[in-house]
Design a protein around this motif. Structure first.
Motif, short mmCIF file in Angstrom:
data_model
loop_
_atom_site.label_atom_id
_atom_site.label_comp_id
_atom_site.label_asym_id
_atom_site.label_seq_id
_atom_site.Cartn_x
_atom_site.Cartn_y
_atom_site.Cartn_z
N GLY A 63 -22.58 16.21 37.93
CA GLY A 63 -21.87 15.71 39.09
C GLY A 63 -22.54 14.46 39.65
N SER A 64 -21.73 13.59 40.24
CA SER A 64 -22.28 12.33 40.72
C SER A 64 -21.85 11.99 42.15
CB SER A 64 -21.85 11.20 39.79
OG SER A 64 -20.44 11.11 39.77
N ASP A 65 -21.37 12.97 42.90
CA ASP A 65 -20.87 12.70 44.24
C ASP A 65 -21.94 12.11 45.16
OD1 ASP A 65 -18.41 13.61 43.48
OD2 ASP A 65 -18.58 15.55 44.48
N ALA A 66 -23.15 12.65 45.13
CA ALA A 66 -24.21 12.16 46.02
C ALA A 66 -24.57 10.71 45.68
CB ALA A 66 -25.44 13.06 45.93
N PHE A 67 -24.61 10.39 44.39
CA PHE A 67 -24.89 9.02 43.98
C PHE A 67 -23.77 8.09 44.46
CE2 PHE A 67 -24.34 5.49 41.02
CZ PHE A 67 -25.61 4.93 41.02
N ALA A 68 -22.54 8.50 44.23
CA ALA A 68 -21.39 7.66 44.62
C ALA A 68 -21.35 7.45 46.13
CB ALA A 68 -20.09 8.30 44.14
N ASN A 69 -21.64 8.47 46.90
CA ASN A 69 -21.64 8.34 48.35
C ASN A 69 -22.74 7.39 48.83
OD1 ASN A 69 -19.46 10.04 48.69
ND2 ASN A 69 -20.74 11.87 48.93
N ALA A 70 -23.94 7.55 48.29
CA ALA A 70 -25.05 6.67 48.68
C ALA A 70 -24.75 5.23 48.26
CB ALA A 70 -26.35 7.15 48.04
N PHE A 71 -24.21 5.07 47.06
CA PHE A 71 -23.85 3.73 46.58
C PHE A 71 -22.83 3.07 47.52
CE2 PHE A 71 -20.92 0.98 44.27
CZ PHE A 71 -21.79 0.05 43.73
N SER A 72 -21.81 3.81 47.90
CA SER A 72 -20.77 3.26 48.78
C SER A 72 -21.34 2.86 50.14
CB SER A 72 -19.64 4.27 48.97
OG SER A 72 -18.96 4.45 47.76
N ARG A 73 -22.22 3.70 50.69
CA ARG A 73 -22.84 3.35 51.98
C ARG A 73 -23.70 2.10 51.87
NH1 ARG A 73 -24.22 8.61 51.84
NH2 ARG A 73 -26.44 8.12 51.90
N ALA A 74 -24.43 1.98 50.76
CA ALA A 74 -25.30 0.81 50.58
C ALA A 74 -24.50 -0.47 50.35
CB ALA A 74 -26.27 1.05 49.42
N ARG A 75 -23.46 -0.37 49.57
CA ARG A 75 -22.70 -1.57 49.21
C ARG A 75 -21.71 -1.98 50.30
NH1 ARG A 75 -23.27 -5.52 46.20
NH2 ARG A 75 -21.11 -5.61 45.59
N TYR A 76 -21.07 -0.99 50.94
CA TYR A 76 -19.94 -1.31 51.81
C TYR A 76 -20.13 -0.85 53.25
CZ TYR A 76 -18.18 -1.70 47.09
OH TYR A 76 -18.04 -2.03 45.78
N GLY A 77 -21.24 -0.19 53.54
CA GLY A 77 -21.48 0.29 54.89
C GLY A 77 -22.03 -0.80 55.78
N PRO A 78 -22.26 -0.46 57.05
CA PRO A 78 -22.82 -1.44 57.99
C PRO A 78 -24.21 -1.90 57.53
CG PRO A 78 -22.18 0.61 59.11
CD PRO A 78 -22.02 0.83 57.65
N PRO A 79 -24.58 -3.13 57.84
CA PRO A 79 -25.88 -3.66 57.42
C PRO A 79 -27.06 -2.80 57.87
CG PRO A 79 -24.51 -5.44 58.23
CD PRO A 79 -23.77 -4.16 58.51
N ALA A 80 -26.95 -2.15 59.01
CA ALA A 80 -28.06 -1.32 59.49
C ALA A 80 -28.28 -0.09 58.61
CB ALA A 80 -27.79 -0.88 60.93
N VAL A 81 -27.24 0.37 57.94
CA VAL A 81 -27.30 1.57 57.10
C VAL A 81 -27.71 1.24 55.66
CG1 VAL A 81 -25.88 3.45 56.16
CG2 VAL A 81 -25.59 2.74 58.53
#
Length: 131
Positions: A63-81
């Motif tokens: 499974g890769s859900d945790a990786f995909a979620n962290a990747f999405s937050r890093a790439r597309y989340g707010p700069p502070a996150v």
């Protein structure tokens, strides 16, 4: 020859992981995962999106859900996150690769180690047409 191959892959991995920008670090983790899968014979490119990598991982029973979620937050989340999420992406990558190694067994791991697919994909003589 094996030592040179190990050195080349290690240098490439170090360069990927040492990006300063959190968004670049997340992209580097995705590329590192794609390179691992590519060397294992999965039909992926180093530029494959996370969704495509997730399909390949699922086929391998990982499974890769945790990786995909962290990747999405890093790439597309707010700069502070992004900085924390980029670190989480690399932590999840390490877990994924560890799980994959357990699934693959020593023979397939060795074949992946000596594979040149991930290095050859970025070779200067290759083009989109595969020439």
């Amino acid at each position: 020859a094996l030592l040179a191959l190990a050195a080349a892959k290690s240098v490439r991995r170090f360069r990927r992981s040492s990006a300063r920008d959190p968004r670049d670090r997340a992209s580097a983790a995705r590329t590192e995962l794609a390179a691992f899968l590519c060397d294992q014979g999965a039909p992926v490119k180093l530029s494959s999106p996370v969704s495509h990598l997730a399909v390949e991982l699922k086929a391998l029973g990982v499974g890769s859900d945790a990786f995909a979620n962290a990747f999405s937050r890093a790439r597309y989340g707010p700069p502070a996150v992004a900085p924390g999420a980029a670190e989480q992406t690399w932590a999840e990558l390490r877990k994924l690769i560890s799980n994959l190694r357990q699934q693959l067994g020593p023979g397939r791991r060795l074949r992946g180690f000596v594979a040149l697919r991930s290095l050859a994909e970025l070779a200067p003589w290759r083009s989109e047409r595969g020439v």
